[in-house]
Design an enzyme around this catalytic site. Sequence first.
Site, PDB file in Angstrom:
ATOM      1  CG  ASP A 156      66.410  32.443 -18.030  1.00 40.85           C
ATOM      2  OD1 ASP A 156      64.589  31.842 -18.141  1.00 40.85           O
ATOM      3  OD2 ASP A 156      66.726  31.655 -18.967  1.00 40.85           O
ATOM      4  CG  ASP A 170      64.439  27.314 -17.582  1.00 42.19           C
ATOM      5  OD1 ASP A 170      62.609  27.072 -18.190  1.00 42.19           O
ATOM      6  OD2 ASP A 170      64.653  28.252 -17.086  1.00 42.19           O
TER       7      ASP A 170
END
Length: 221
Positions: A156, A170
């Site tokens: 991330d 995402d």
Amino acid sequence: MSDTPGPVPDAPRPAEEPTATVPTDAAAAAGTSANPRRRLVTFLVVLAAVTLVLDQATKAWALATLDEGVRHPVLGDLLGIQLLFNPGAALGLATGTTWLLTLVAVVVVVVIVRVSRRLGSRGWALALGLLLGGALGNLTDRLIRDPGFARGHVIDFIAYADWFVGNVADIAIVVAAGLLMILSLRGVRLDGTREGADDPAEDAEAEAEADGAADGARRDG
């Protein structure tokens, strides 16, 4: 009297066997319906592939450029770049159950591949393409990243204020979820029909029955 024989009658011709009639209308309709579905499935696959490549390319950039945990502001405190390795789901949920999240991602991919056979809606093709690409993006991390197969941590790097840190996969998943919600509220089915609309198969059957009744009335008359 002349001995010239008279004309010989033609031998009776064998009866021609009835030729089977090919339902050209039905075949043409099947071919016509198959072509748009094939195009929609192709669009879904291409979109998923583009999403997967973009997700993995941006993650590779983050790994090569960023230091873990160091935040770089982009829009002040609202948006930043910060490299993290997430063992759980979004928002840091389900930490420690990476293997279960891997299994869920595999199930999502299998379900999308199966239902794509009935695809008849551009909106559904868009949503499922994004969902498939996002699921494959994070699934790839869980399969190939440390600490091991099916237990890898997801990369991330997009920090949203102080809420959570995500990635391109995402974003694709969230957009897909929003599209699926809109399609459901509008009553658009996977095959492109709408809830409450007449079933095309039933309409065709009723029309055929009406034509048959009309032909019978003309013969009786």
